[in-house]
Design an enzyme around this catalytic site. Structure first.
Site, PDB file in Angstrom:
ATOM      1  N   ASP A   2     -11.502  -1.232  -4.126  1.00 41.16           N
ATOM      2  CA  ASP A   2     -11.361  -1.675  -2.725  1.00 41.16           C
ATOM      3  C   ASP A   2     -10.841  -3.105  -2.626  1.00 41.16           C
ATOM      4  O   ASP A   2     -11.084  -3.773  -1.624  1.00 41.16           O
ATOM      5  CB  ASP A   2     -12.716  -1.621  -1.996  1.00 41.16           C
ATOM      6  CG  ASP A   2     -13.121  -0.223  -1.603  1.00 41.16           C
ATOM      7  OD1 ASP A   2     -12.294   0.682  -1.691  1.00 41.16           O
ATOM      8  OD2 ASP A   2     -14.285  -0.047  -1.210  1.00 41.16           O
ATOM      9  N   ARG A  59       0.818  -1.199   0.000  1.00 41.57           N
ATOM     10  CA  ARG A  59       0.000   0.000   0.000  1.00 41.57           C
ATOM     11  C   ARG A  59       0.864   1.267   0.000  1.00 41.57           C
ATOM     12  O   ARG A  59       0.395   2.349  -0.364  1.00 41.57           O
ATOM     13  CB  ARG A  59      -0.939  -0.011   1.226  1.00 41.57           C
ATOM     14  CG  ARG A  59      -2.107   0.962   1.141  1.00 41.57           C
ATOM     15  CD  ARG A  59      -3.020   0.797   2.338  1.00 41.57           C
ATOM     16  NE  ARG A  59      -3.699  -0.481   2.330  1.00 41.57           N
ATOM     17  CZ  ARG A  59      -4.841  -0.735   1.693  1.00 41.57           C
ATOM     18  NH1 ARG A  59      -5.421   0.226   0.991  1.00 41.57           N
ATOM     19  NH2 ARG A  59      -5.402  -1.926   1.743  1.00 41.57           N
ATOM     20  N   ASP A  82     -22.758   8.771   8.103  1.00 35.23           N
ATOM     21  CA  ASP A  82     -22.586   9.854   7.132  1.00 35.23           C
ATOM     22  C   ASP A  82     -22.451  11.228   7.784  1.00 35.23           C
ATOM     23  O   ASP A  82     -22.453  12.243   7.080  1.00 35.23           O
ATOM     24  CB  ASP A  82     -23.797   9.908   6.175  1.00 35.23           C
ATOM     25  CG  ASP A  82     -23.806   8.773   5.178  1.00 35.23           C
ATOM     26  OD1 ASP A  82     -22.738   8.180   4.936  1.00 35.23           O
ATOM     27  OD2 ASP A  82     -24.888   8.479   4.628  1.00 35.23           O
TER      28      ASP A  82
END
Length: 313
Positions: A130, A57, A239
């Protein structure tokens, strides 16, 4: 015309033809994001998301041999439905209201990859949604898609942060776009709105304190008390930090992707129904949904925690 520019524009046109909202190109090279990721990991802010510590990553050249460019794409998923204030109703993050975004973006990226590799015998490509160790937000900013906001989500000038991201890695050397500049300014609404203090400082989120982490990824039998007493009826994701963002309040646009329109049972689910649903009901209700990642027993756990929180308040 420069051949790299010509090929790049053809790729962008094809990506938009396939329905992607935004497209940009970045060089396949590491930058400051690798250091920032390591600092975040050193603080333990990834909780038990061990996949975030995959060394690939921090070096995208380890993800695909010979990669030269990263084609970054984004797809708007916003729909104008609003969360209920009824304490008997569970809240589900907008990202999970409709069809599984992994399936939707993967289908489009596969088509883009197939088309791209057909343009020349030596062209290689590999796509991710993802599904690989890629610092996708950092590359989206490098590619000019948008900037990483203080809530750690990518924000765009024209759609806010309601975007799914995907990447197509290729051995083609393409003309990179100009990295996007940051436009959060002095605003701290997302930091102030988080009920659990998960945004420990601008641009840094501690998953250990994040409602979204605990309702989706945390596999423990119980949600920690500090989180449970601040759930505010969230049972799948959260959210809050995006809802209060001025860029979202001013520039959100309804998606053109019909697959992201909400399934009726996801918008205003009764907490009691979620807490008492059978495994068969779970299986039927979340087929084809990104929310299937939250297993049956965790749905029940989340709903009961939200019910307990509502009773206290």
């Amino acid at each position: 015309m420069d051949r790299k520019v010509d090929i790049k524009q053809t790729i962008i046109n094809k990506a938009k033809e396939l329905g992607f909202t935004k497209v940009g190109i970045a060089r396949a090279e590491s930058g400051l994001e690798a250091e920032r990721l390591q600092a975040w990991l050193d603080l333990g802010y990834h909780a038990d998301m061990d996949w975030m510590s995959n060394p690939k990553r921090q070096d995208i050249t380890e993800v695909m041999v010979g990669v030269k460019s990263v084609i970054c794409v984004a797809l708007n998923y916003y729909t104008p439905h609003q969360h209920s204030c009824d304490r008997n109703i569970g809240k589900i993050s907008r990202y999970g209201w409709g069809r599984d975004y992994h399936k939707v973006l993967t289908k489009k990226l596969k088509a883009l990859s197939t088309w791209l590799t057909a343009q020349g015998e030596q062209i290689e490509a590999r796509y991710y949604v993802d599904t690989g160790p890629i610092s996708e937000k950092a590359f989206a900013q490098k590619a000019g898609i948008g900037w990483i906001g203080k809530h750690s989500n990518v924000i765009t000038r024209d759609y806010g942060s309601w975007l799914f991201l995907g990447e197509l890695l290729t051995n083609l050397e393409l003309e990179p776009d100009r990295p996007h500049t940051e436009h959060c300014g002095t605003c701290t609404r997302c930091i102030e709105a988080c009920p659990t203090g998960a945004i420990t400082q601008p641009f840094v989120v501690d998953a250990n304190r994040c409602i979204a982490f605990h309702t989706i990824e945390n596999k423990a039998a119980q949600i920690p008390d500090a989180i449970a007493k601040n759930l505010q009826n969230w049972v799948a994701g959260c959210d809050i930090c995006q809802d209060v963002c001025p860029w979202n309040q001013r520039f959100a646009q309804e998606t053109l992707e019909s697959d992201f329109q909400p399934f009726a049972h996801n918008v205003d689910p009764q907490l009691e129904d979620l807490a008492n649903m059978t495994e068969s009901e779970w299986d039927q209700g979340f087929t084809g949904s990104a929310l299937r990642r939250i297993k049956h027993e965790r749905w029940q756990r989340n709903a009961r925690a939200a019910m307990d929180d509502a009773d206290v308040k």
